[in-house]
Write an enzyme that holds these catalytic residues in place. Structure first.
Site, PDB file in Angstrom:
ATOM      1  N   LYS A 102      -5.808 -44.001   8.475  1.00 56.69           N
ATOM      2  CA  LYS A 102      -6.685 -42.929   8.933  1.00 56.69           C
ATOM      3  C   LYS A 102      -6.627 -41.620   8.086  1.00 56.69           C
ATOM      4  CE  LYS A 102      -8.521 -44.957  12.701  1.00 56.69           C
ATOM      5  NZ  LYS A 102      -9.899 -44.937  13.340  1.00 56.69           N
ATOM      6  N   SER A 118      -6.817 -40.335  20.653  1.00 54.51           N
ATOM      7  CA  SER A 118      -5.400 -40.667  21.384  1.00 54.51           C
ATOM      8  C   SER A 118      -4.590 -41.261  20.433  1.00 54.51           C
ATOM      9  CB  SER A 118      -5.816 -41.280  22.632  1.00 54.51           C
ATOM     10  OG  SER A 118      -6.522 -42.607  22.413  1.00 54.51           O
ATOM     11  N   TYR A 136       2.752 -32.490  13.477  1.00 49.54           N
ATOM     12  CA  TYR A 136       1.870 -32.084  12.383  1.00 49.54           C
ATOM     13  C   TYR A 136       1.325 -30.841  12.463  1.00 49.54           C
ATOM     14  CZ  TYR A 136       2.733 -37.142  10.796  1.00 49.54           C
ATOM     15  OH  TYR A 136       3.263 -38.058  10.553  1.00 49.54           O
TER      16      TYR A 136
END
Length: 187
Positions: free
Chosen positions: A64, A89, A126
């Site tokens: 991803k 999620s 992140y």
């Protein structure tokens, strides 16, 4: 919600060879060249040569990141400065937060209250700004739209966005010259 729709536009598909190559060049400095492995045992069972792209070793722990990185780095500076928003999620949430961090822009991540703690922790690690929603898709979309309206952030759909799709394809197309390729994605 707005985003670059993956449907055909102006006679062009969401991902053609040139857009895939452009996506690859755009984010090559940010991604890892993950291994492509094979298995003689599985080759024997299938009667084909099978190859497995090990995206569990990619930054962010999943493929991803490639698509999220392309979406973030394909934005014009003026749009990017307002940040990005998504609802997810899982791995897309963390991937978009990491890509935004690398570009130095805000990432607003709408996450259902039922999301696993480890996924929420990844987004926070992140630098993503967590915005809570209910578990329903309607709640996720409504809250993401509200964040988009309040911040001017660009919406990056977790899967239905041509900028995302281009790099999913590029990540495999450009590394693999094999006639028969099976990709096992660790989601």
């Amino acid at each position: 919600m707005e985003g670059e729709s993956p449907q055909m536009r102006n006679g062009k598909y969401a991902a053609d060879i040139s857009s895939i190559k452009e996506a690859h060049e755009r984010i090559k400095p940010f991604i890892l060249n993950t291994p492509l492995l094979s298995s003689t045992s599985l080759d024997a069972i299938s009667g084909r040569h099978l190859y497995f792209k090990c995206e569990c070793f990619q930054k962010g722990g999943a493929f991803k990141f490639r698509g999220a990185c392309n979406a973030v780095f394909s934005l014009e500076d003026q749009d990017a400065s307002k940040g990005v928003v998504t609802h997810s999620s899982g791995n897309h949430a963390a991937a978009l937060a990491l890509a935004a961090k690398l570009r130095g822009i805000p990432a607003y991540i709408v996450i259902p209250k039922t999301a696993p703690t480890c996924k929420v922790d990844n987004v926070k690690r992140y630098g993503g700004q967590v915005v809570w929603s209910e578990a329903s898709m309607q709640s996720r979309e409504e809250i993401a739209n509200k964040v988009r309206q309040e911040t001017g952030a660009i919406f990056v759909h977790p899967y239905n966005d041509a900028r995302i799709l281009r790099y999913y394809l590029a990540s495999f197309f450009l590394q693999c010259d094999h006639a028969y390729l099976v990709i096992l994605l660790m989601l």
